[in-house]
Design a protein around this motif. Structure first.
Motif, short mmCIF file in Angstrom:
data_model
loop_
_atom_site.label_atom_id
_atom_site.label_comp_id
_atom_site.label_asym_id
_atom_site.label_seq_id
_atom_site.Cartn_x
_atom_site.Cartn_y
_atom_site.Cartn_z
N ARG A 1 0.83 -1.21 0.00
CA ARG A 1 0.00 0.00 0.00
C ARG A 1 0.86 1.26 0.00
NH1 ARG A 1 -4.09 -0.81 4.88
NH2 ARG A 1 -2.12 -1.52 5.80
N ASP A 2 1.97 1.22 0.75
CA ASP A 2 2.89 2.36 0.75
C ASP A 2 3.45 2.62 -0.64
OD1 ASP A 2 2.64 2.67 3.53
OD2 ASP A 2 4.34 1.32 3.93
N VAL A 3 3.84 1.52 -1.31
CA VAL A 3 4.42 1.65 -2.65
C VAL A 3 3.39 2.24 -3.61
CG1 VAL A 3 5.41 0.42 -4.60
CG2 VAL A 3 6.08 -0.21 -2.28
N MET A 4 2.16 1.74 -3.55
CA MET A 4 1.12 2.26 -4.46
C MET A 4 0.86 3.74 -4.19
SD MET A 4 -2.80 1.02 -5.11
CE MET A 4 -2.27 -0.61 -5.62
N ALA A 5 0.81 4.13 -2.91
CA ALA A 5 0.58 5.54 -2.58
C ALA A 5 1.70 6.41 -3.12
CB ALA A 5 0.44 5.70 -1.07
N LEU A 6 2.94 5.95 -2.98
CA LEU A 6 4.07 6.72 -3.51
C LEU A 6 3.99 6.83 -5.02
CD1 LEU A 6 6.87 8.07 -2.98
CD2 LEU A 6 7.86 5.85 -3.53
N MET A 7 3.68 5.73 -5.70
CA MET A 7 3.61 5.76 -7.15
C MET A 7 2.47 6.63 -7.64
SD MET A 7 6.24 4.14 -8.11
CE MET A 7 5.97 3.77 -9.84
N ALA A 8 1.37 6.68 -6.89
CA ALA A 8 0.29 7.60 -7.25
C ALA A 8 0.75 9.04 -7.13
CB ALA A 8 -0.92 7.34 -6.35
N ASP A 9 1.53 9.33 -6.09
CA ASP A 9 2.01 10.69 -5.86
C ASP A 9 3.07 11.11 -6.87
OD1 ASP A 9 2.42 13.14 -4.19
OD2 ASP A 9 4.38 12.23 -3.90
N ARG A 10 4.05 10.24 -7.13
CA ARG A 10 5.20 10.60 -7.97
C ARG A 10 4.97 10.35 -9.45
NH1 ARG A 10 9.82 11.68 -4.64
NH2 ARG A 10 8.87 12.20 -2.64
N CYS A 11 4.11 9.38 -9.76
CA CYS A 11 3.97 8.93 -11.14
C CYS A 11 2.57 9.19 -11.71
CB CYS A 11 4.29 7.43 -11.16
SG CYS A 11 4.73 6.73 -12.73
N GLY A 12 1.58 9.23 -10.79
CA GLY A 12 0.21 9.47 -11.25
C GLY A 12 -0.59 8.22 -11.52
N VAL A 13 -0.09 7.04 -11.10
CA VAL A 13 -0.88 5.83 -11.28
C VAL A 13 -2.12 5.92 -10.40
CG1 VAL A 13 1.23 4.52 -11.75
CG2 VAL A 13 0.21 4.44 -9.46
N PRO A 14 -3.20 5.22 -10.75
CA PRO A 14 -4.41 5.28 -9.92
C PRO A 14 -4.18 4.72 -8.52
CG PRO A 14 -4.90 4.38 -12.10
CD PRO A 14 -3.41 4.44 -11.99
N LEU A 15 -4.66 5.45 -7.53
CA LEU A 15 -4.58 4.99 -6.14
C LEU A 15 -5.82 4.17 -5.84
CD1 LEU A 15 -3.02 5.01 -3.49
CD2 LEU A 15 -4.14 7.17 -2.92
N ASP A 16 -5.88 3.00 -6.45
CA ASP A 16 -7.05 2.14 -6.36
C ASP A 16 -6.62 0.68 -6.39
OD1 ASP A 16 -9.44 0.82 -6.54
OD2 ASP A 16 -10.03 1.64 -8.49
N PRO A 17 -6.51 0.03 -5.23
CA PRO A 17 -6.09 -1.37 -5.22
C PRO A 17 -7.07 -2.29 -5.91
CG PRO A 17 -6.80 -0.67 -3.03
CD PRO A 17 -6.74 0.56 -3.87
N GLY A 18 -8.30 -1.82 -6.13
CA GLY A 18 -9.28 -2.63 -6.83
C GLY A 18 -9.10 -2.62 -8.34
#
Length: 273
Positions: free
Chosen positions: A56-73
């Protein structure tokens, strides 16, 4: 840099698939996030994270730095990179190039994606050399053993247009003769060992991807480079202060699509010839 230049490059990023919807799949990104959280060396790229990063930390960082969707679903479909973030990072990337060019500092450039990004880095190397920087090419021809899922493969460190790459079997997938695709930090370490053994200056800046940028940042060198949406190690390195600039960018597009980025960066860094 004019607003028109930035607008034109933004349009190119999206049209060329370098940002916006990219060819990297969501499935691949999520798999690499899990691997990074487990500290799998295939995903850490030579970086030893200072803190614990769960998925979850990695996804949150990638959403912030890269713009990927912050949606684990969201577990399928194309991945997304925000072109605005790419542009901002390219501006910061250009500033670092300008700083080292002003000092005429030594630079080391290397890539694990030579069949895609060699022309991009080669253009930077030419411009930095013309500005008086020493473009380093240490340990040329030295062998490097790289562990892959197929076992240990031996490659050779080579330079093309001032850019380091690995020739031979040290990579995932055979190359077209330009060089091999590798995530390993070992080529970077071999190059630095070559400089130290020869008593030559160490780089003030390392420019590269995969193990080149992460390996350099881990060892305390100023490092900048592009990273795809499935390369969380580079963005973690930036977040932890060991990588100066991580540029969110699709890294497996045809080589000609990166030329406008090279021209933009060199113009912004006042290195256009």
């Amino acid at each position: 840099m004019s607003r028109a230049d930035r607008t034109a490059l933004r349009a190119h990023l999206v049209a060329a698939g370098l940002a916006g919807e990219v060819s990297t799949t969501r499935e691949r990104s999520l798999r690499r996030y899990r691997m990074f959280a487990a500290r799998d060396p295939r995903a850490t790229l030579g970086l030893d994270p200072e803190r614990r990063w769960d998925e979850r930390d990695v996804m949150a960082l990638m959403a912030d730095r890269c713009g990927v969707p912050l949606d684990p679903g969201r577990v399928s479909g194309p991945e997304v990179i925000d072109p605005g973030r790419t542009l901002d990072a390219l501006d910061a990337f250009a500033e670092r190039l300008a700083e080292v060019a002003d000092r005429r500092g030594p630079v080391l450039l290397g890539t694990g994606h030579p069949h895609r990004l060699l022309g991009f880095y080669g253009g930077l190397a030419d411009a930095l050399s013309a500005a008086g920087c020493l473009v380093l090419t240490p340990a040329q021809g030295r062998s490097v053993d790289i562990t892959t899922r197929f076992g240990v493969r031996t490659g050779t460190l080579a330079y093309v247009q001032g850019v380091a790459l690995v020739r031979g079997g040290g990579a995932r997938g055979a190359s077209d003769g330009t060089g091999a695709h590798t995530h390993s930090p070992l080529p970077l370490r071999l190059a630095l060992e070559g400089l130290a053994a020869a008593g030559r200056p160490l780089p003030e800046l390392v420019v590269g991807d995969h193990g080149w940028v992460c390996g350099a940042g881990q060892l305390g060198f100023s490092a900048i480079g592009p990273a795809d949406a499935d390369d969380p190690a580079v963005f973690v390195g930036e977040a932890e202060g060991r990588i100066a600039v991580a540029v969110p960018l699709e890294d497996s597009a045809p080589p000609d699509r990166y030329r406008p980025l090279m021209r933009y960066v060199l113009k912004r860094a006042c290195l256009s010839q």
